[in-house]
Each structure stands twice: as structure tokens, then as C-alpha cells.
Design a protein around this motif. Structure first.
Motif, PDB file in Angstrom:
ATOM      1  N   TYR A   1       2.057 -11.515  -0.610  1.00  0.00           N
ATOM      2  CA  TYR A   1       1.877 -10.739   0.617  1.00  0.00           C
ATOM      3  C   TYR A   1       1.258  -9.388   0.276  1.00  0.00           C
ATOM      4  CZ  TYR A   1       5.500 -13.896   2.518  1.00  0.00           C
ATOM      5  OH  TYR A   1       6.242 -14.976   2.903  1.00  0.00           O
ATOM      6  N   VAL A   2       0.331  -8.951   1.125  1.00  0.00           N
ATOM      7  CA  VAL A   2      -0.195  -7.587   1.026  1.00  0.00           C
ATOM      8  C   VAL A   2       0.218  -6.849   2.296  1.00  0.00           C
ATOM      9  CG1 VAL A   2      -2.312  -6.213   1.120  1.00  0.00           C
ATOM     10  CG2 VAL A   2      -2.092  -8.044  -0.561  1.00  0.00           C
TER      11      VAL A   2
ATOM     12  N   ASP B   1       0.867  -1.177   0.000  1.00  0.00           N
ATOM     13  CA  ASP B   1       0.000   0.000   0.000  1.00  0.00           C
ATOM     14  C   ASP B   1       0.919   1.248   0.000  1.00  0.00           C
ATOM     15  OD1 ASP B   1      -2.338   1.697   0.680  1.00  0.00           O
ATOM     16  OD2 ASP B   1      -1.315   1.857   2.624  1.00  0.00           O
TER      17      ASP B   1
ATOM     18  N   THR C   1      -1.311 -11.483   4.965  1.00  0.00           N
ATOM     19  CA  THR C   1      -1.497 -10.066   5.265  1.00  0.00           C
ATOM     20  C   THR C   1      -0.498  -9.580   6.314  1.00  0.00           C
ATOM     21  OG1 THR C   1      -3.232 -10.648   6.853  1.00  0.00           O
ATOM     22  CG2 THR C   1      -3.934 -10.044   4.631  1.00  0.00           C
TER      23      THR C   1
ATOM     24  N   ILE D   1      -6.300  -5.525  -5.932  1.00  0.00           N
ATOM     25  CA  ILE D   1      -5.209  -6.425  -5.506  1.00  0.00           C
ATOM     26  C   ILE D   1      -5.111  -7.591  -6.496  1.00  0.00           C
ATOM     27  CG2 ILE D   1      -4.467  -8.077  -3.728  1.00  0.00           C
ATOM     28  CD1 ILE D   1      -5.761  -6.134  -1.632  1.00  0.00           C
TER      29      ILE D   1
ATOM     30  N   ALA E   1      -4.046 -13.437  -0.151  1.00  0.00           N
ATOM     31  CA  ALA E   1      -2.678 -13.048   0.229  1.00  0.00           C
ATOM     32  C   ALA E   1      -2.429 -13.260   1.725  1.00  0.00           C
ATOM     33  CB  ALA E   1      -2.439 -11.581  -0.124  1.00  0.00           C
TER      34      ALA E   1
ATOM     35  N   ALA F   1      -0.205  -2.059  -4.293  1.00  0.00           N
ATOM     36  CA  ALA F   1      -1.661  -2.257  -4.261  1.00  0.00           C
ATOM     37  C   ALA F   1      -2.234  -1.083  -3.478  1.00  0.00           C
ATOM     38  CB  ALA F   1      -2.034  -3.578  -3.599  1.00  0.00           C
TER      39      ALA F   1
ATOM     40  N   GLY G   1      -6.929  -7.971   1.387  1.00  0.00           N
ATOM     41  CA  GLY G   1      -5.752  -8.778   1.060  1.00  0.00           C
ATOM     42  C   GLY G   1      -6.039 -10.253   1.305  1.00  0.00           C
ATOM     43  N   ARG G   2      -6.644 -10.544   2.453  1.00  0.00           N
ATOM     44  CA  ARG G   2      -6.990 -11.926   2.792  1.00  0.00           C
ATOM     45  C   ARG G   2      -7.994 -12.477   1.772  1.00  0.00           C
ATOM     46  NH1 ARG G   2      -9.319 -11.351   7.757  1.00  0.00           N
ATOM     47  NH2 ARG G   2      -7.305 -11.428   8.769  1.00  0.00           N
TER      48      ARG G   2
ATOM     49  N   ARG H   1     -11.068  -2.736  -3.298  1.00  0.00           N
ATOM     50  CA  ARG H   1      -9.659  -3.000  -2.971  1.00  0.00           C
ATOM     51  C   ARG H   1      -9.293  -4.451  -3.284  1.00  0.00           C
ATOM     52  NH1 ARG H   1      -6.448   0.744  -0.112  1.00  0.00           N
ATOM     53  NH2 ARG H   1      -4.394  -0.157  -0.147  1.00  0.00           N
ATOM     54  N   GLU H   2     -10.197  -5.355  -2.988  1.00  0.00           N
ATOM     55  CA  GLU H   2      -9.914  -6.765  -3.312  1.00  0.00           C
ATOM     56  C   GLU H   2      -9.677  -6.914  -4.824  1.00  0.00           C
ATOM     57  OE1 GLU H   2     -12.892  -9.694  -2.225  1.00  0.00           O
ATOM     58  OE2 GLU H   2     -12.024 -11.127  -3.647  1.00  0.00           O
TER      59      GLU H   2
ATOM     60  N   ASP I   1      -6.727  -3.094   4.091  1.00  0.00           N
ATOM     61  CA  ASP I   1      -5.627  -3.857   3.490  1.00  0.00           C
ATOM     62  C   ASP I   1      -5.665  -5.311   3.975  1.00  0.00           C
ATOM     63  OD1 ASP I   1      -3.777  -1.576   2.233  1.00  0.00           O
ATOM     64  OD2 ASP I   1      -4.470  -0.873   4.179  1.00  0.00           O
TER      65      ASP I   1
END
Ligand SMILES: [Mg+2]
Length: 225
Positions: free
Chosen positions: A170-171, A7, A189, A149, A187, A112, A182-183, A145-146, A178
Motif C-alpha cells: 500500500y502507498v 508519505d 493506493t 517507491i 501498489a 515513501a 504508487g499505482r 517518485r515511482e 502518491d
């Protein structure tokens, strides 16, 4: 190969309100309304979501595609100026962490962010850290956001050799958005409390890793081994 998606705001850098001021100036220029960002919590949100809230607050309706294009056009002009004149703050440990990760052949670095791509590039260029990142997903790709990503991951996959895949993604970010998105995108997190959210607030969303800051970058880097 591992993919690390960072981010920007609150994770890599802070621009001391430059984005908010640029958004306010763009909205005022187009609609004649001041302080359209007032009361809007922008942390972790995408630019399209923030724009929706500005229109909702200021004009009690959503924006049209044409209005979004016009607003973003003005916004990036104001952002150039605001970022140029702001006191940019790079988060602790970030330059060393990125430098160290960039030298590894088993790691790809990407972005991201909820920023539209042109906005993200303005902020990163000013930080001098833009050369570390080879791919990205942006607010101009999606308001979700998802989804952005996932776009970053797809772009990164194109850069891999045939039959290669990422063993881990990884995010890294500073807000619950995030972690949650991210999850959802599959990813690992990594949350860092250098933005608006405290360790305790971030912990509630159960990130895989949680740091107060990344200043101790030699320890941080071990989680990417
Ligand atoms: Mg952030």
C-alpha cells in the motif's frame, strides 16, 4: 505480510513551511538569491524535482551534481533549525494508526517520500513517530517518485524471510503524485485529503481508497486486513 509505505508531508505531519524556509535560506546562502521557492508548488514532488525548479526559476538553468550536494548540505542544517523552531502538526489519527499497525506481526511499515533521507529523518524525529518505520525510499534515492517507491519495496523485501513475499503493498499519501506513482509501482493506493488537495481533486486520480482524514483510525485500519 503486507507493506505499508507512508508519505510524510501532508500525510503524517506538516511542518508549517519549515522545508520551504530551509530551502530558501540554503539557496540564498549559496547563490545570493532570495525566495527561490516562490511560485513553486512542492506538494508531492521530490526534492530533486523541486531543486530543478528552483534553479530554473532563479538562474534559468539546471543544477550540477556538485551544486546539489552543497545545497542539500546547507538545507539540512537550516532544516534542523527550522523544524526545531516550527509548530509541527501531526495529522489526525496518525499516532494511533501507527501504534496499532506497529503491534501487528503481518504488517511492515515504511516511508515513501520525496524528501531526501536526511530531511525526512529530521522531520520524523521531531514528530516522535520515527521508530515505527523500518524501511524507506527517499528523494535522495531518485527524483522519480515511482522509482523511490520501488527502492522502498526492494529494501523491504530484503527484510523478509526466505521465500516470503508481500501479499499486498500500500502507498498512503496526500497528493495525486502518491496515487499515480504508487499505482505505477504496483501498489494499492490510499489517498488522504489532509494536505493541499481536496477529496474531489484526489478522487479524479481514482485512488483505491480515499479518506478525508485518518482520525477514524479503527475504520481505516480495516482496509489493511
Ligand atoms: Mg505529501
Amino acid at each position: 505480510m503486507k507493506l505499508l509505505l507512508f508519505d510524510i508531508d501532508g500525510t503524517i505531519l506538516l511542518t508549517d513551511g519549515a522545508g520551504t524556509r530551509a530551502a530558501n535560506r540554503a539557496f540564498e546562502k549559496i547563490h545570493g538569491l532570495r525566495d527561490a521557492m516562490k511560485g513553486i508548488d512542492a506538494a508531492g514532488k521530490t526534492d530533486p524535482l523541486i531543486l530543478s525548479e528552483m534553479y530554473g526559476n532563479g538562474l534559468s538553468r539546471d543544477y550540477t551534481d556538485g551544486e546539489a550536494r552543497e545545497l542539500y548540505r546547507e538545507y539540512v542544517l537550516f532544516l534542523e533549525e527550522e523544524v526545531e523552531n516550527c509548530r509541527i502538526e501531526i495529522m489526525p489519527g496518525i499516532p494511533y494508526l501507527l501504534e496499532s499497525l506497529s503491534s501487528r506481526t503481518d504488517v511492515m511499515l515504511g516511508i515513501a517520500t520525496g524528501n531526501i533521507e536526511r530531511g525526512a529523518r529530521i522531520k520524523l524525529r521531531k514528530s516522535g513517530l520515527d521508530s515505527h518505520f523500518s524501511v524507506g525510499g527517499f528523494g535522495s534515492d531518485s527524483g522519480s517518485r515511482e522509482a523511490l517507491i520501488r527502492v522502498a519495496i526492494e529494501r523491504a523485501k530484503i527484510r523478509l524471510r526466505d521465500s516470503e513475499d508481500f501479499e499486498k503493498i500500500y502507498v498512503i499519501g496526500d497528493t495525486p503524485h502518491d496515487i499515480v506513482h504508487g499505482r505505477a509501482a504496483g501498489a494499492v493506493t490510499v489517498a488522504v485529503a489532509t494536505g493541499r488537495y481536496s477529496l474531489t481533486e484526489l478522487l479524479e486520480h481514482r485512488p483505491d481508497y480515499l479518506f478525508e482524514h485518518l482520525a477514524d483510525y479503527e475504520n481505516v485500519i480495516r482496509i489493511f486486513d
